[in-house]
Design a protein around this motif. Structure first.
Motif, mmCIF file in Angstrom:
data_model
loop_
_atom_site.group_PDB
_atom_site.id
_atom_site.type_symbol
_atom_site.label_atom_id
_atom_site.label_comp_id
_atom_site.label_asym_id
_atom_site.label_seq_id
_atom_site.Cartn_x
_atom_site.Cartn_y
_atom_site.Cartn_z
ATOM 1 N N PHE A 19 0.827 -1.196 0.000
ATOM 2 C CA PHE A 19 0.000 0.000 0.000
ATOM 3 C C PHE A 19 0.870 1.258 0.000
ATOM 4 O O PHE A 19 0.616 2.217 -0.708
ATOM 5 N N ALA A 20 1.932 1.221 0.791
ATOM 6 C CA ALA A 20 2.810 2.385 0.881
ATOM 7 C C ALA A 20 3.513 2.653 -0.444
ATOM 8 O O ALA A 20 3.828 3.795 -0.770
ATOM 9 N N GLN A 21 3.758 1.575 -1.215
ATOM 10 C CA GLN A 21 4.475 1.727 -2.471
ATOM 11 C C GLN A 21 3.561 2.082 -3.640
ATOM 12 O O GLN A 21 4.038 2.384 -4.723
ATOM 13 N N ALA A 22 2.231 2.045 -3.413
ATOM 14 C CA ALA A 22 1.306 2.366 -4.499
ATOM 15 C C ALA A 22 1.495 3.820 -4.915
ATOM 16 O O ALA A 22 1.575 4.710 -4.064
ATOM 17 N N PRO A 23 1.602 4.080 -6.212
ATOM 18 C CA PRO A 23 1.822 5.464 -6.660
ATOM 19 C C PRO A 23 0.608 6.319 -6.357
ATOM 20 O O PRO A 23 -0.532 5.848 -6.425
ATOM 21 N N PRO A 24 0.806 7.586 -6.013
ATOM 22 C CA PRO A 24 -0.327 8.475 -5.767
ATOM 23 C C PRO A 24 -1.085 8.731 -7.061
ATOM 24 O O PRO A 24 -0.516 8.620 -8.160
ATOM 25 N N PRO A 25 -2.368 9.036 -6.973
ATOM 26 C CA PRO A 25 -3.121 9.321 -8.197
ATOM 27 C C PRO A 25 -2.552 10.534 -8.917
ATOM 28 O O PRO A 25 -2.049 11.476 -8.280
ATOM 29 N N ALA A 26 -2.608 10.491 -10.229
ATOM 30 C CA ALA A 26 -2.084 11.605 -11.018
ATOM 31 C C ALA A 26 -2.904 12.858 -10.733
ATOM 32 O O ALA A 26 -4.127 12.789 -10.591
ATOM 33 N N PRO A 27 -2.261 14.012 -10.635
ATOM 34 C CA PRO A 27 -3.024 15.242 -10.404
ATOM 35 C C PRO A 27 -3.915 15.556 -11.596
ATOM 36 O O PRO A 27 -3.584 15.238 -12.746
ATOM 37 N N LEU A 28 -5.038 16.171 -11.319
ATOM 38 C CA LEU A 28 -5.945 16.549 -12.391
ATOM 39 C C LEU A 28 -5.311 17.623 -13.264
ATOM 40 O O LEU A 28 -4.558 18.477 -12.768
ATOM 41 N N PRO A 29 -5.611 17.620 -14.554
ATOM 42 C CA PRO A 29 -5.063 18.656 -15.434
ATOM 43 C C PRO A 29 -5.794 19.989 -15.309
ATOM 44 O O PRO A 29 -5.483 20.945 -16.030
ATOM 45 N N LEU A 72 -7.774 14.151 -25.181
ATOM 46 C CA LEU A 72 -8.672 13.111 -24.664
ATOM 47 C C LEU A 72 -8.432 12.848 -23.178
ATOM 48 O O LEU A 72 -9.386 12.613 -22.428
ATOM 49 N N ASP A 73 -7.181 12.871 -22.744
ATOM 50 C CA ASP A 73 -6.887 12.582 -21.335
ATOM 51 C C ASP A 73 -7.578 13.575 -20.403
ATOM 52 O O ASP A 73 -8.122 13.196 -19.358
ATOM 53 N N SER A 74 -7.554 14.852 -20.764
ATOM 54 C CA SER A 74 -8.198 15.857 -19.919
ATOM 55 C C SER A 74 -9.711 15.676 -19.909
ATOM 56 O O SER A 74 -10.361 15.804 -18.861
ATOM 57 N N ALA A 75 -10.281 15.354 -21.059
ATOM 58 C CA ALA A 75 -11.722 15.115 -21.119
ATOM 59 C C ALA A 75 -12.104 13.882 -20.294
ATOM 60 O O ALA A 75 -13.124 13.886 -19.595
ATOM 61 N N ARG A 76 -11.282 12.840 -20.345
ATOM 62 C CA ARG A 76 -11.569 11.641 -19.546
ATOM 63 C C ARG A 76 -11.461 11.931 -18.054
ATOM 64 O O ARG A 76 -12.232 11.396 -17.254
ATOM 65 N N ALA A 77 -10.516 12.790 -17.679
ATOM 66 C CA ALA A 77 -10.410 13.180 -16.267
ATOM 67 C C ALA A 77 -11.655 13.937 -15.825
ATOM 68 O O ALA A 77 -12.147 13.753 -14.698
ATOM 69 N N LEU A 78 -12.201 14.769 -16.706
ATOM 70 C CA LEU A 78 -13.435 15.496 -16.375
ATOM 71 C C LEU A 78 -14.607 14.531 -16.248
ATOM 72 O O LEU A 78 -15.429 14.659 -15.328
ATOM 73 N N ILE A 79 -14.673 13.561 -17.136
ATOM 74 C CA ILE A 79 -15.737 12.557 -17.065
ATOM 75 C C ILE A 79 -15.676 11.822 -15.731
ATOM 76 O O ILE A 79 -16.706 11.586 -15.081
ATOM 77 N N ALA A 80 -14.484 11.473 -15.296
ATOM 78 C CA ALA A 80 -14.326 10.768 -14.021
ATOM 79 C C ALA A 80 -14.792 11.638 -12.852
ATOM 80 O O ALA A 80 -15.431 11.142 -11.913
ATOM 81 N N GLU A 81 -14.503 12.937 -12.912
ATOM 82 C CA GLU A 81 -14.953 13.841 -11.851
ATOM 83 C C GLU A 81 -16.475 13.969 -11.850
ATOM 84 O O GLU A 81 -17.105 14.030 -10.791
#
Length: 317
Positions: A19-29, A72-81
Motif C-alpha cells: 500500500f505504501a508503495q502504491a503510486p499516488p493518483p495523477a493530479p488533475l489537469p 482526450l486525457d483531460s476530457a476523460r479526467a473530467l468525465i471521471a470527476e
C-alpha cells in the motif's frame, strides 16, 4: 496461537508495504471549482495540460458539459470527476467554438454518451481551420488529431435552449472571437460560460477575431441585468466577475487605440509592433502576455484596421 499472530503480522506487513508503495493518483489537469448549485468550472491547471477551461452543469436528469479541452486525457479526467459527483448520465457537450484547445477531447465525451452541440460554422471549420490555427507549429501528430476530431451532432446559428429536466441552459450565438461562437448561460445559478469571448488577465488569441465585435460582445456581458452578481467562466484564466469583464474589454480597446495611433503616426510592420507592444504591456502589468503573443495581437489588430484581416469563411452544410 503465537504462530497465527505471527502469520497475520507478516501478511499485514506485506500489505502495508504494498500500500505504501502504491503510486499516488495523477493530479488533475484542471482545478475543479463549484461556481453555483450543481455548476462546476474546470480551470486549466498551472501546467496547462487541459489547454483551456471547461465545466459542466448537473440537471434533474443529466449533465451538460461545456467544451472538451485540448486532449482526450483531460476530457476523460473530467468525465471521471462528473461520475464521482453524480450518477446522472452525460447527455450533452456544447463547444463554445472550433479551436482544438476546446474540441480536442470531444470524442471521449461522445463515447461517454454526449451529443455534441456547436455553432453551425464549427462543423465546417473544426477539421480544416485548426490546421491554420497552429501555423508553423503544426506537426504530423497534430494534423492526425485534428482529422480525428468528431463533427458536431447538432448545430445552430440561433440561440438554443437545452433543458435538463426543469433546469434551463441557454446557448447564445455571439460575435467576436471566431465567427462561430456560443456562450452558455445557467440562469438559475447566475453563471455564464463565455468561451474565449473572455480571458482573465491573459492576452487573447486574435487570429480569427474581430476586436470591434469582440469589445461590443463584452460590453453586452457587462450590461446584463444581473452582471454584478454573475459568475463568468472564461475560456482562459481564473473564474471571473464583472470587473474582470470590464478589464478585458479595456485591454481590447487599449490594443485597438494604440495600434490606430501608431498607424496614424506612419508606423508599419515590425516598427509598429515594436512601438506598440511595450505600451500595451505597461498598461496591463499584471497580465500574462508573452512577447510572441503580444506581437501577434498587434499584427492582427493592424490587419483588422487595414481591412486585410483574413477570418474563417462559413462553409455550406
Amino acid at each position: 496461537m503465537i504462530q497465527r499472530i505471527g502469520i497475520f503480522a507478516a501478511v499485514a506487513a506485506v500489505g502495508g508495504a504494498a500500500f505504501a508503495q502504491a503510486p499516488p493518483p495523477a493530479p488533475l489537469p484542471f482545478v475543479l471549482k463549484q461556481v453555483g448549485p450543481g455548476v462546476y468550472a474546470a480551470i486549466d491547471g498551472p501546467e496547462h495540460k487541459a489547454g483551456s477551461n471547461g465545466g459542466f452543469v448537473i440537471g434533474d436528469d443529466g449533465v451538460l458539459v461545456v467544451d472538451g479541452f485540448f486532449n482526450l486525457d483531460s476530457a476523460r479526467a473530467l468525465i471521471a470527476e462528473i461520475h464521482r459527483l453524480t450518477p446522472k448520465p452525460i447527455r450533452y457537450v456544447v463547444n463554445t467554438h472550433y479551436h482544438l484547445d476546446h474540441t480536442g477531447g470531444d470524442q471521449a465525451l461522445r463515447d461517454a454518451g454526449a451529443v455534441i452541440i456547436a455553432h453551425r460554422n464549427v462543423r465546417g471549420w473544426v477539421r480544416v481551420n485548426n490546421v491554420n490555427l497552429f501555423g508553423d507549429r503544426i506537426t504530423s501528430e497534430l494534423r492526425a488529431r485534428i482529422a480525428a476530431v468528431p463533427l458536431p451532432d447538432l448545430t445552430t446559428d440561433k440561440d438554443l435552449t437545452v433543458w435538463l429536466g426543469s433546469r434551463k441552459i441557454v446557448a447564445r450565438t455571439v460575435l467576436g472571437h471566431t465567427g462561430g461562437d456560443l456562450t452558455i448561460a445557467v440562469p438559475d445559478a447566475k453563471v455564464l460560460f463565455t468561451g474565449d469571448l473572455l480571458w482573465r488577465k491573459i492576452g487573447p488569441n486574435l487570429i480569427d477575431g474581430s476586436v470591434r465585435e469582440w469589445a461590443a460582445t463584452d460590453a453586452d456581458f457587462a450590461a446584463m441585468p444581473e452582471a454584478a452578481r454573475t459568475t463568468y467562466v472564461p475560456g482562459h484564466g481564473d473564474v471571473a466577475g464583472l470587473t474582470d469583464v470590464q478589464d478585458f474589454r479595456a485591454y481590447l480597446r487599449d490594443l485597438q487605440r494604440l495600434v490606430r495611433e501608431a498607424r496614424e503616426a506612419g508606423l508599419k510592420d515590425d516598427v509598429l509592433t515594436q512601438a506598440v507592444t511595450p505600451k500595451l504591456k505597461a498598461l496591463h502589468p499584471d497580465w500574462q502576455i508573452s512577447d510572441r503573443a503580444a506581437a501577434a495581437e498587434v499584427r492582427y489588430m493592424d490587419q483588422e484596421l487595414a481591412g486585410t484581416k483574413r477570418r474563417p469563411v462559413p462553409q455550406p452544410d
